[in-house]
Scaffold this motif. Structure first.
Motif, PDB file in Angstrom:
ATOM      1  N   GLU A   1     -11.222   9.208   1.321  1.00 36.11           N
ATOM      2  CA  GLU A   1     -11.381   8.504   2.582  1.00 36.11           C
ATOM      3  C   GLU A   1     -11.019   7.028   2.427  1.00 36.11           C
ATOM      4  O   GLU A   1     -10.913   6.513   1.313  1.00 36.11           O
ATOM      5  CB  GLU A   1     -12.826   8.644   3.085  1.00 36.11           C
ATOM      6  CG  GLU A   1     -13.250  10.087   3.330  1.00 36.11           C
ATOM      7  CD  GLU A   1     -14.686  10.194   3.802  1.00 36.11           C
ATOM      8  OE1 GLU A   1     -15.394   9.158   3.765  1.00 36.11           O
ATOM      9  OE2 GLU A   1     -15.107  11.306   4.184  1.00 36.11           O
ATOM     10  N   ASP A   2     -10.835   6.379   3.545  1.00 31.34           N
ATOM     11  CA  ASP A   2     -10.577   4.938   3.582  1.00 31.34           C
ATOM     12  C   ASP A   2      -9.367   4.541   2.746  1.00 31.34           C
ATOM     13  O   ASP A   2      -9.363   3.506   2.083  1.00 31.34           O
ATOM     14  CB  ASP A   2     -11.830   4.174   3.113  1.00 31.34           C
ATOM     15  CG  ASP A   2     -11.796   2.710   3.551  1.00 31.34           C
ATOM     16  OD1 ASP A   2     -11.218   2.419   4.614  1.00 31.34           O
ATOM     17  OD2 ASP A   2     -12.323   1.851   2.808  1.00 31.34           O
ATOM     18  N   LEU A   3      -8.347   5.398   2.763  1.00 30.40           N
ATOM     19  CA  LEU A   3      -7.092   5.066   2.086  1.00 30.40           C
ATOM     20  C   LEU A   3      -6.250   4.168   2.981  1.00 30.40           C
ATOM     21  O   LEU A   3      -6.325   4.234   4.204  1.00 30.40           O
ATOM     22  CB  LEU A   3      -6.312   6.337   1.756  1.00 30.40           C
ATOM     23  CG  LEU A   3      -6.994   7.337   0.827  1.00 30.40           C
ATOM     24  CD1 LEU A   3      -6.164   8.610   0.707  1.00 30.40           C
ATOM     25  CD2 LEU A   3      -7.230   6.724  -0.552  1.00 30.40           C
ATOM     26  N   LYS A   4      -5.433   3.327   2.369  1.00 28.47           N
ATOM     27  CA  LYS A   4      -4.585   2.407   3.114  1.00 28.47           C
ATOM     28  C   LYS A   4      -3.139   2.901   3.068  1.00 28.47           C
ATOM     29  O   LYS A   4      -2.529   2.943   2.002  1.00 28.47           O
ATOM     30  CB  LYS A   4      -4.693   0.993   2.537  1.00 28.47           C
ATOM     31  CG  LYS A   4      -6.120   0.454   2.484  1.00 28.47           C
ATOM     32  CD  LYS A   4      -6.782   0.461   3.864  1.00 28.47           C
ATOM     33  CE  LYS A   4      -8.215  -0.049   3.782  1.00 28.47           C
ATOM     34  NZ  LYS A   4      -8.918   0.069   5.085  1.00 28.47           N
TER      35      LYS A   4
ATOM     36  N   ASN B   1       0.838  -1.185   0.000  1.00 28.19           N
ATOM     37  CA  ASN B   1       0.000   0.000   0.000  1.00 28.19           C
ATOM     38  C   ASN B   1       0.882   1.247   0.000  1.00 28.19           C
ATOM     39  O   ASN B   1       2.101   1.168  -0.107  1.00 28.19           O
ATOM     40  CB  ASN B   1      -0.916  -0.023   1.229  1.00 28.19           C
ATOM     41  CG  ASN B   1      -2.016  -1.051   1.108  1.00 28.19           C
ATOM     42  OD1 ASN B   1      -2.918  -0.928   0.293  1.00 28.19           O
ATOM     43  ND2 ASN B   1      -1.953  -2.096   1.917  1.00 28.19           N
TER      44      ASN B   1
ATOM     45  N   TYR C   1      -5.073  10.101  10.467  1.00 25.75           N
ATOM     46  CA  TYR C   1      -5.216   8.718  10.938  1.00 25.75           C
ATOM     47  C   TYR C   1      -6.145   8.711  12.154  1.00 25.75           C
ATOM     48  O   TYR C   1      -5.720   9.043  13.275  1.00 25.75           O
ATOM     49  CB  TYR C   1      -3.864   8.147  11.358  1.00 25.75           C
ATOM     50  CG  TYR C   1      -2.835   7.981  10.276  1.00 25.75           C
ATOM     51  CD1 TYR C   1      -2.738   6.797   9.549  1.00 25.75           C
ATOM     52  CD2 TYR C   1      -1.920   8.991  10.006  1.00 25.75           C
ATOM     53  CE1 TYR C   1      -1.762   6.628   8.571  1.00 25.75           C
ATOM     54  CE2 TYR C   1      -0.940   8.837   9.032  1.00 25.75           C
ATOM     55  CZ  TYR C   1      -0.871   7.656   8.325  1.00 25.75           C
ATOM     56  OH  TYR C   1       0.101   7.492   7.368  1.00 25.75           O
TER      57      TYR C   1
ATOM     58  N   TYR D   1      -2.707   1.022   7.947  1.00 24.16           N
ATOM     59  CA  TYR D   1      -3.750   1.702   8.713  1.00 24.16           C
ATOM     60  C   TYR D   1      -4.635   2.501   7.754  1.00 24.16           C
ATOM     61  O   TYR D   1      -4.212   2.874   6.658  1.00 24.16           O
ATOM     62  CB  TYR D   1      -3.145   2.645   9.751  1.00 24.16           C
ATOM     63  CG  TYR D   1      -2.366   1.951  10.839  1.00 24.16           C
ATOM     64  CD1 TYR D   1      -2.970   1.590  12.043  1.00 24.16           C
ATOM     65  CD2 TYR D   1      -1.009   1.653  10.675  1.00 24.16           C
ATOM     66  CE1 TYR D   1      -2.250   0.951  13.056  1.00 24.16           C
ATOM     67  CE2 TYR D   1      -0.288   1.014  11.679  1.00 24.16           C
ATOM     68  CZ  TYR D   1      -0.915   0.673  12.867  1.00 24.16           C
ATOM     69  OH  TYR D   1      -0.196   0.034  13.855  1.00 24.16           O
ATOM     70  N   THR D   2      -5.852   2.777   8.193  1.00 32.28           N
ATOM     71  CA  THR D   2      -6.790   3.569   7.397  1.00 32.28           C
ATOM     72  C   THR D   2      -6.567   5.050   7.632  1.00 32.28           C
ATOM     73  O   THR D   2      -6.386   5.490   8.770  1.00 32.28           O
ATOM     74  CB  THR D   2      -8.235   3.200   7.760  1.00 32.28           C
ATOM     75  OG1 THR D   2      -8.458   1.810   7.496  1.00 32.28           O
ATOM     76  CG2 THR D   2      -9.225   4.024   6.939  1.00 32.28           C
TER      77      THR D   2
ATOM     78  N   GLU E   1      -7.250   6.324  13.987  1.00 38.07           N
ATOM     79  CA  GLU E   1      -6.832   5.411  15.041  1.00 38.07           C
ATOM     80  C   GLU E   1      -5.803   6.038  15.977  1.00 38.07           C
ATOM     81  O   GLU E   1      -5.741   5.706  17.163  1.00 38.07           O
ATOM     82  CB  GLU E   1      -6.259   4.128  14.428  1.00 38.07           C
ATOM     83  CG  GLU E   1      -5.869   3.078  15.454  1.00 38.07           C
ATOM     84  CD  GLU E   1      -5.604   1.719  14.829  1.00 38.07           C
ATOM     85  OE1 GLU E   1      -4.995   0.881  15.510  1.00 38.07           O
ATOM     86  OE2 GLU E   1      -6.031   1.502  13.687  1.00 38.07           O
TER      87      GLU E   1
ATOM     88  N   THR F   1      -7.402   9.288   5.922  1.00 34.74           N
ATOM     89  CA  THR F   1      -8.105  10.201   5.027  1.00 34.74           C
ATOM     90  C   THR F   1      -7.123  11.259   4.562  1.00 34.74           C
ATOM     91  O   THR F   1      -6.336  11.778   5.370  1.00 34.74           O
ATOM     92  CB  THR F   1      -9.289  10.872   5.746  1.00 34.74           C
ATOM     93  OG1 THR F   1     -10.223   9.867   6.155  1.00 34.74           O
ATOM     94  CG2 THR F   1      -9.980  11.871   4.829  1.00 34.74           C
TER      95      THR F   1
END
Length: 330
Positions: free
Chosen positions: A214-217, A193, A261, A235-236, A263, A238
């Motif tokens: 959004e929801d990029l790896k 990724n 991030y 990790y996910t 998280e 934006t």
């Protein structure tokens, strides 16, 4: 021995061992040497830079490297610490199979790359940190759409850690060698990724191809993972690309690439000029400090840039001392 000197020495040593915090419980595994697969390779995994048509112009092929010095305010422990950062951008030829610099020109498996060497130095109270990251990104993105290699080392008075990422097919292979017992020697694989480490090279090459949405790896930067003792994995995030509207940075037609991030409660903002050669003006990196959990921001501001064949300036001469003073690198 004078009792007061002995007491001060004892306090300093105790502080040093306390400050070198052990990794949080999430990393407390025993010594690891076996390969762990974090995500299966996916043949449909496509780099956003696959269709990039940009090639580096003659600015990058003058037989010189670009040296950029930054004033630094570094988030660490429970404070912001003064320091300095250096970004060195230079082109060279790179062996794609062995993933090392092409020194001998005996192999056909070679491609031009843009290399970034990033050095960060700062002091936390009594003792120092020195961190270096090298990123090797091919210029011919149609042939090699992914960054091939990243190396990272971190040294402080407690010890040192070395990490390396190598592209192997559809995966990034990761190796780490740490002085922490709970981390030890580790090897993992993750799908190839996006690498946070490659963003500055991509900005210099073709910033309009930066991924947004959004929801990029993403695989976060190794410096962040190191300082926060977070595991290497995808990790996910934006991401957005917009005009820079803040007051911290100055420059011509500035853009801001913002990576969030959820998280980590972390926001990384890279500010750069949208005019060639697309200078990196600096960055802001906001996340909760490791000791008290308060939100603090690392800030780096570009103070000087020199284009120079620095590798030839290795003699103790007055001229070289003046060049170092001009660069304002301690």
């Amino acid at each position: 021995m004078n009792k007061s000197i002995w007491l001060l020495s004892t306090i300093a040593i105790v502080y040093l061992f306390v400050a070198c915090e052990t990794p949080p419980s999430e990393s407390t595994a025993s010594l690891k040497t076996a390969t762990t697969s974090l995500s299966a390779p996916t043949s449909s995994l496509v780099s956003p830079f696959t269709n990039s048509t940009n090639t580096l112009d003659k600015y990058w092929y003058q037989g010189k490297g670009e040296l950029n010095v930054y004033s630094l305010e570094q988030n660490r422990y429970q404070d912001i610490h003064p320091g300095e950062a250096l970004l060195v951008f230079v082109t060279e030829d790179f062996l794609t199979d062995r993933q090392v610099k092409n020194d001998r020109y005996e192999s056909a498996n070679s491609t031009p790359i843009l290399k970034m060497n990033g050095i960060t130095r700062f002091t936390t109270g009594l003792y120092d940190y020195s961190i270096m990251t090298s990123v090797f990104t091919p210029v011919k993105t149609r042939d090699f759409p992914r960054t091939l290699k990243v190396t990272h080392s971190a040294q402080d008075w407690c010890g040192q850690v070395f990490s390396q990422i190598n592209l192997k097919g559809e995966e990034y292979q990761y190796q780490q060698f740490s002085y922490f017992e709970s981390e030890g020697d580790d090897q993992k694989n993750a799908s190839a990724n996006l690498l946070e480490e490659e963003l500055m090279n991509r900005i210099r090459m073709d910033y309009q191809r930066l991924p947004v949405g959004e929801d990029l790896k993403f695989i976060p930067g190794l410096t962040f993972l190191r300082l926060k003792h977070k595991p290497y994995q995808t990790y996910t995030a934006t991401a957005s690309l917009k005009d820079y509207e803040g007051a911290d940075f100055t420059g011509e037609k500035l853009k801001a690439y913002v990576l969030e991030y959820p998280e980590f409660q972390r926001t990384l903002t890279i500010v750069f000029s949208s005019v060639a050669p697309f200078y990196i003006e600096g960055w802001l990196d906001s996340y909760p400090s490791v000791f008290d959990g308060k939100m603090r921001t690392t800030k780096a501001l570009r103070s000087n840039t020199v284009l120079l064949d620095y590798w030839s300036k290795n003699a103790n001469t007055t001229a070289n001392a003046e060049l170092r003073e001009q660069l304002n690198w301690r």
